[in-house]
Design an enzyme around this catalytic site. Structure first.
Site, short mmCIF file in Angstrom:
data_model
loop_
_atom_site.label_atom_id
_atom_site.label_comp_id
_atom_site.label_asym_id
_atom_site.label_seq_id
_atom_site.Cartn_x
_atom_site.Cartn_y
_atom_site.Cartn_z
CG HIS A 185 -1.97 0.82 0.65
ND1 HIS A 185 -3.45 0.48 2.04
CD2 HIS A 185 -2.90 1.56 -0.17
CE1 HIS A 185 -4.13 1.12 1.05
NE2 HIS A 185 -3.70 1.85 -0.22
CG ASP A 196 -6.07 -1.13 4.53
OD1 ASP A 196 -5.90 -1.55 4.90
OD2 ASP A 196 -5.29 0.12 4.01
CG HIS A 252 -4.27 -2.68 8.57
ND1 HIS A 252 -4.55 -3.46 7.59
CD2 HIS A 252 -4.01 -3.42 9.42
CE1 HIS A 252 -4.01 -4.61 7.73
NE2 HIS A 252 -3.88 -4.73 9.27
CG ASP A 275 -2.12 1.70 5.32
OD1 ASP A 275 -1.80 0.69 6.56
OD2 ASP A 275 -2.55 1.21 4.23
CG HIS A 287 2.66 -1.69 4.26
ND1 HIS A 287 2.20 -2.30 3.44
CD2 HIS A 287 3.04 -2.01 5.38
CE1 HIS A 287 1.97 -3.80 4.96
NE2 HIS A 287 3.26 -2.21 5.64
CG ASP A 295 -4.74 -2.78 1.45
OD1 ASP A 295 -4.93 -4.48 1.99
OD2 ASP A 295 -4.20 -2.25 2.86
CG ASP A 317 -5.11 -5.36 4.47
OD1 ASP A 317 -6.22 -4.80 4.91
OD2 ASP A 317 -3.86 -5.40 4.86
CD GLU A 329 -0.35 -4.87 1.49
OE1 GLU A 329 0.46 -5.57 1.20
OE2 GLU A 329 0.21 -3.12 1.84
#
Length: 301
Positions: free
Chosen positions: A97, A124, A126, A128, A141, A228, A230, A273
């Site tokens: 990412h 996402d 996360h 980030d 990332h 992302d 994930d 990702e």
């Protein structure tokens, strides 16, 4: 509309290997044909050159491979800006990412030249939003959003010659379920609106995406979507480097994208990702390709 596919096989921003093959996996999943079937003219511009990880040295354990990531990201930003100045839609296929550093920089540069205000929807698990002071890993990332919003090392914040790229009030994060304690403080300092999976469970994804669009769209006239993989639950997308249980369902992800498409405001996008090394028969890349198609107008009926 013309869509420019740009591969960015970046694997310097994360510890798990394999994500550098994400762009190839998305191509194998037929992303170009899926978008062409929607009526777009799709041009694959190939891959941005990314240095071989084995040939690089880590000079700062809190900012791993930052010079190399910054250089490659500047090249990506230039390609994004060039695409947008032709009124094409650039779509970056990643890659970890940290790809968002370059894609968002290119969008922001084009918007500056056109007198437009960019908005950002970050999807996402996360946020980030770490910096070199707060990161537990040193992986860049995990710093791409905060740097794009003006918080972090100057070489990341000022990438492509200026910063911040996006006003924090014009950014919303969706799907968060894993966040570092100091990262939370960074987000609070920036004033970014974050919808966690708990919010989605309580409110429903329809109400959440309506709130997001009613917040971001009136303040901006162009949207970048940073997706992302994930963000999805690992049962739908196992091929990611940092899977976290309890993510978006397949239909929730598509509903988010369908709602974004209905605004007709998205001008650029990145997909991050996708890791075929951790995947099962390219399942995750195929899911990602379908979700991108929804963001560009594919409908059930």
């Amino acid at each position: 509309m013309n869509i420019d596919l740009i591969g960015f096989p970046m694997d310097l921003g994360a510890d798990r290997r394999g994500v550098g093959m994400g762009a190839a996996a998305l191509r194998i999943a037929g992303i170009k044909d899926k978008l062409a079937d929607l009526g777009y003219a799709v041009d694959d511009l190939g891959d941005v050159l990314v240095p071989n990880r084995e040939d690089q040295a880590v000079n700062n354990v809190k900012l791993k491979f930052m010079p190399q990531i910054a250089e490659a990201s500047r090249n990506l930003a230039q390609m994004f800006q060039d695409s947008l100045m032709q009124n094409h839609l650039p779509l970056c296929l990643g890659g970890d990412h940290s790809i968002a550093l370059g894609s968002i920089a290119g969008l922001a540069a084009a918007c500056r030249r056109k007198g437009m205000i960019p908005g950002l929807i970050w999807i996402d698990a996360h946020p980030d939003a770490n910096t070199e002071q707060t990161t537990p890993t040193g992986n860049i990332h995990g710093m791409a959003l905060s740097a794009s919003l003006g918080l972090g090392h100057p070489d990341l914040v000022q990438l492509f010659g200026f910063g911040p790229k996006i006003r924090p009030e014009n950014c919303t994060v969706i799907g968060v379920r894993s966040i570092d304690p100091l990262e939370k403080e960074n987000l609070q300092q920036l004033g970014v609106t974050v919808f966690t999976m708990t919010d989605i469970d309580r409110m429903g994804i329809g109400a959440v995406i309506e709130l997001v669009l009613n917040t971001v769209c009136p303040r901006s006239d162009s949207l970048h979507v940073s997706f992302d993989l994930d963000a999805l639950d690992p049962s739908f997308a196992p091929g990611v480097g940092t899977p976290v249980p309890g993510g978006l369902t397949y239909r929730e992800a598509h509903l988010i994208m369908e709602a974004i498409a209905e605004t007709h405001m998205m001008v650029s996008m990145d997909v991050a990702e996708v890791n075929p090394v951790l995947d099962i028969r390219n399942q995750s890349a195929e899911v990602a390709a379908g979700i991108v198609a929804s963001c560009l107008g594919k409908r059930i009926f």
